[in-house]
Design an enzyme around this catalytic site. Structure first.
Site, short mmCIF file in Angstrom:
data_model
loop_
_atom_site.label_atom_id
_atom_site.label_comp_id
_atom_site.label_asym_id
_atom_site.label_seq_id
_atom_site.Cartn_x
_atom_site.Cartn_y
_atom_site.Cartn_z
N CYS A 145 0.84 -1.20 0.00
CA CYS A 145 0.00 0.00 0.00
C CYS A 145 0.88 1.25 0.00
CB CYS A 145 -0.93 0.00 1.21
SG CYS A 145 -2.13 -1.35 1.21
N SER A 172 -2.75 3.38 -1.66
CA SER A 172 -4.03 3.07 -1.04
C SER A 172 -3.92 3.29 0.46
CB SER A 172 -4.41 1.61 -1.34
OG SER A 172 -5.57 1.21 -0.63
N GLY A 173 -4.84 4.06 1.03
CA GLY A 173 -4.77 4.35 2.45
C GLY A 173 -6.09 4.13 3.15
N ASP A 174 -6.14 3.13 4.04
CA ASP A 174 -7.27 2.93 4.95
C ASP A 174 -7.15 4.05 5.98
OD1 ASP A 174 -8.89 2.20 7.08
OD2 ASP A 174 -8.25 0.11 7.14
N ASN A 182 0.73 4.56 9.33
CA ASN A 182 1.72 4.86 8.30
C ASN A 182 2.44 6.18 8.57
OD1 ASN A 182 -0.83 3.72 6.09
ND2 ASN A 182 0.91 2.49 6.78
N HIS A 212 -9.27 6.40 1.58
CA HIS A 212 -10.64 5.95 1.76
C HIS A 212 -10.97 5.64 3.21
CE1 HIS A 212 -8.08 2.43 0.75
NE2 HIS A 212 -8.73 1.85 1.76
N TYR A 214 -13.57 2.96 5.11
CA TYR A 214 -14.48 1.84 4.92
C TYR A 214 -15.84 2.18 5.52
CZ TYR A 214 -10.80 -1.20 3.17
OH TYR A 214 -9.81 -1.75 2.40
N ALA A 268 -10.36 -4.65 7.22
CA ALA A 268 -10.82 -5.26 5.97
C ALA A 268 -9.67 -6.07 5.38
CB ALA A 268 -11.29 -4.19 5.00
#
Length: 269
Positions: A145, A172-174, A182, A212, A214, A268
């Protein structure tokens, strides 16, 4: 940190609903950047508790070049368990790419190379480490990610190399669960590399692609946005360690961390 809460708010206000690999669904924006001045304290989210042992331990695990969860388990860290196989292996993930990128003549140790470059050629624009090895993605338990980072040396008024900054590109970052982790991880990496190269940490620049939240994290995000950020803690690393491979958890000290209670949320997979 308000800059992080601003990202959460932007996702809620401007984000679009998207399906995702996990089947959970997200609200997402594309393209966001945060700049953290490391002279103002360590950029650790205070509006919920972050378990720093996991953050610090994972980074040291990456730096070891390790891709098996055994060392993490020995240090009571279980953040990679969901992706490990029955033997604890994850395939050629971050540590492998950082320390043993495959090459026709063997392997390339990107971390050792970038540390040496900073010491001997500080003004280079090639202080880059990549984890995005297209040829090996299919063998990884989870494609990276946080994919690529670059260091940048700033001189003092006399032209002497003095300050070290780092910029991360994260595809991509949750944003609720992963991004605070991070931020802290790469801020710590900047501190460690600065320490072994005789520099001082200046800035961490965090550039996100798909940022994003979730759908099953929305309640926690709304609760977090009600909380007012507190003062950043202070990070110190053992100045006696001169080799990037020499750091242990006991060489990293965090003081003054006063977070709000944790906000548990499902991961997730």
């Amino acid at each position: 940190m308000q800059i992080y809460l601003d990202l959460l708010r932007r996702i809620l206000d401007e984000g679009v609903r998207r399906e995702d690999r996990t089947g959970t669904g997200t609200v997402s924006v594309f393209g966001h950047q945060m700049v953290f001045d490391l002279r103002e304290g360590f950029p650790l989210v205070t509006t919920k508790k972050i378990y720093t042992r996991s953050v610090f331990g994972e980074l040291l695990w990456f730096l070891r070049g390790d891709t098996n969860v055994g060392w993490l388990h020995d240090n009571n860290i279980h953040i990679w368990d969901e992706w490990a196989d029955e033997n604890g292996d994850l395939g050629p993930v971050y540590g492998h790419q950082w320390r043993s990128w495959p090459d026709d003549d063997g392997t390339i140790d990107q971390i050792a190379n970038v540390v040496e470059q900073i010491r001997t050629n500080p003004w280079s624009r090639r202080h880059i480490v990549s984890a995005w090895n297209v040829a090996e993605i299919k063998e990884m338990a989870l494609p990276p990610c946080h994919t690529l980072f670059q260091f940048y040396v700033t001189p003092d008024d006399r032209g002497t190399p003095t300050w070290l900054s780092c910029q991360l590109y994260q595809r991509s970052g949750d944003t609720f669960l992963g991004v605070p982790f991070n931020i802290a991880s790469y801020a710590l990496l900047t501190h460690l590399v600065a320490s072994v190269t005789g520099l001082k940490p200046l800035r961490f620049v965090h550039t996100l692609g798909d940022a994003h939240v979730y759908l099953n994290h929305l309640d926690q995000v709304h609760e977090q946005l009600k909380r007012k950020p507190r003062h950043r803690p202070t990070l110190t690393v053992n100045p006696g360690i001169r080799d990037i491979d020499g750091f242990e958890l006991s060489d990293i000290t965090l003081t003054g961390y006063d977070p709000y209670p944790a906000l548990p949320a499902p991961i997730a997979v």
